[in-house]
Design a protein around this motif. Structure first.
Motif, PDB file in Angstrom:
ATOM      1  N   LEU A  43     -17.155  12.841  33.322  1.00 56.13           N
ATOM      2  CA  LEU A  43     -16.968  11.417  33.625  1.00 56.13           C
ATOM      3  C   LEU A  43     -16.007  10.775  32.628  1.00 56.13           C
ATOM      4  N   SER A  44     -16.173  11.105  31.355  1.00 58.12           N
ATOM      5  CA  SER A  44     -15.272  10.558  30.326  1.00 58.12           C
ATOM      6  C   SER A  44     -13.839  11.008  30.566  1.00 58.12           C
ATOM      7  N   GLU A  45     -13.676  12.244  30.979  1.00 61.83           N
ATOM      8  CA  GLU A  45     -12.335  12.760  31.265  1.00 61.83           C
ATOM      9  C   GLU A  45     -11.685  11.952  32.396  1.00 61.83           C
ATOM     10  N   LYS A  46     -12.449  11.698  33.460  1.00 65.43           N
ATOM     11  CA  LYS A  46     -11.912  10.903  34.572  1.00 65.43           C
ATOM     12  C   LYS A  46     -11.552   9.492  34.110  1.00 65.43           C
ATOM     13  N   ASP A  47     -12.432   8.883  33.315  1.00 67.15           N
ATOM     14  CA  ASP A  47     -12.168   7.537  32.799  1.00 67.15           C
ATOM     15  C   ASP A  47     -10.896   7.507  31.954  1.00 67.15           C
ATOM     16  N   MET A  48     -10.749   8.486  31.078  1.00 65.25           N
ATOM     17  CA  MET A  48      -9.572   8.526  30.202  1.00 65.25           C
ATOM     18  C   MET A  48      -8.295   8.663  31.013  1.00 65.25           C
ATOM     19  N   LYS A  49      -8.348   9.405  32.101  1.00 67.40           N
ATOM     20  CA  LYS A  49      -7.167   9.556  32.959  1.00 67.40           C
ATOM     21  C   LYS A  49      -6.821   8.237  33.637  1.00 67.40           C
ATOM     22  N   VAL A  50      -7.844   7.488  34.075  1.00 70.82           N
ATOM     23  CA  VAL A  50      -7.601   6.178  34.685  1.00 70.82           C
ATOM     24  C   VAL A  50      -6.983   5.234  33.654  1.00 70.82           C
ATOM     25  N   TYR A  51      -7.544   5.238  32.427  1.00 69.28           N
ATOM     26  CA  TYR A  51      -7.006   4.384  31.360  1.00 69.28           C
ATOM     27  C   TYR A  51      -5.550   4.753  31.065  1.00 69.28           C
ATOM     28  N   TRP A  52      -5.292   6.051  30.969  1.00 66.15           N
ATOM     29  CA  TRP A  52      -3.940   6.509  30.650  1.00 66.15           C
ATOM     30  C   TRP A  52      -2.953   6.079  31.739  1.00 66.15           C
ATOM     31  N   GLU A  53      -3.340   6.274  33.005  1.00 66.34           N
ATOM     32  CA  GLU A  53      -2.470   5.885  34.115  1.00 66.34           C
ATOM     33  C   GLU A  53      -2.224   4.378  34.103  1.00 66.34           C
ATOM     34  N   SER A  54      -3.280   3.594  33.868  1.00 64.68           N
ATOM     35  CA  SER A  54      -3.147   2.133  33.852  1.00 64.68           C
ATOM     36  C   SER A  54      -2.243   1.677  32.721  1.00 64.68           C
ATOM     37  N   LYS A 101       4.438   8.786  39.538  1.00 60.63           N
ATOM     38  CA  LYS A 101       3.245   9.615  39.304  1.00 60.63           C
ATOM     39  C   LYS A 101       3.098   9.775  37.792  1.00 60.63           C
ATOM     40  N   ILE A 102       1.949   9.399  37.270  1.00 60.60           N
ATOM     41  CA  ILE A 102       1.698   9.474  35.831  1.00 60.60           C
ATOM     42  C   ILE A 102       1.038  10.829  35.529  1.00 60.60           C
ATOM     43  N   ASP A 103       1.614  11.552  34.603  1.00 57.34           N
ATOM     44  CA  ASP A 103       1.090  12.865  34.237  1.00 57.34           C
ATOM     45  C   ASP A 103      -0.105  12.719  33.287  1.00 57.34           C
TER      46      ASP A 103
END
Length: 177
Positions: A43-54, A101-103
């Motif tokens: 879950l933290s990994e998914k959250d961090m990816k959303v934060y990074w993309e944002s 697309k954000i890597d």
């Protein structure tokens, strides 16, 4: 001499059994810990990816708008420099930011599959076992001799009784170190 030999072999077998028991305990504890932590890590990994993309998209928008400086005066923000066409000069850059697309590969976590615990090497030859008797006593040519069973060895390891194990543990030789 036979009793000393049997005692030394019993200590070796008991030490190995205790080490295997501890390894099993540690393995089971580690598996429980991993299974507890893995879902929250995912879950933290998914959250961090959303934060990074944002944050990456916000950075792109600010760059397209010419607002990369961290501190801008309110006048620059409200009255930006213009080329004469309302919003046309930045529209393509803003659209590119929106569609880009954000890597996030650098945020990927590898979750290893759990392997079974490796089998602990157990002694198959200790006092009063058939293989021990044949190897240690019968080779002397004296036939079957009186052996001293190992107290505290249980399970696949020996024929030690629970009462004997309790006695050994009470005397300070047991697992209570």
């Amino acid at each position: 001499i036979g009793e000393a030999m049997d005692g030394a072999k019993c200590r070796e077998a008991l030490t190995l059994q205790r080490a295997c028991d501890r390894i099993k305990f540690c393995y089971e504890w580690a598996v429980r810990a991993y299974k507890t932590i893995e879902p929250s890590a995912m879950l933290s990994e998914k959250d961090m990816k959303v934060y990074w993309e944002s944050l990456s998209r916000i950075q792109c928008y600010l760059g397209a708008l010419g607002r990369q400086e961290p501190v801008l005066s309110w006048i620059q923000w409200i009255f930006p420099a213009s080329n004469g066409k309302a919003g046309s000069s930045k529209q393509k850059a803003l659209q590119k930011c929106k569609e880009s697309k954000i890597d996030t590969k650098h945020l990927d976590i590898l979750y290893p599959s759990l392997t079974g615990m490796k089998k602990c090497k157990m002694l198959d030859s200790y006092p009063c076992t058939k293989s021990y008797m044949e190897k240690e006593y019968n080779m002397l040519g004296k036939g079957t001799a009186k052996c001293t069973p190992c107290a505290g060895i249980s399970g696949k390891w020996g024929k030690g009784k629970k009462d004997e194990k309790k006695k050994v543990m009470k005397s300070g030789d047991g697992d209570g170190d």
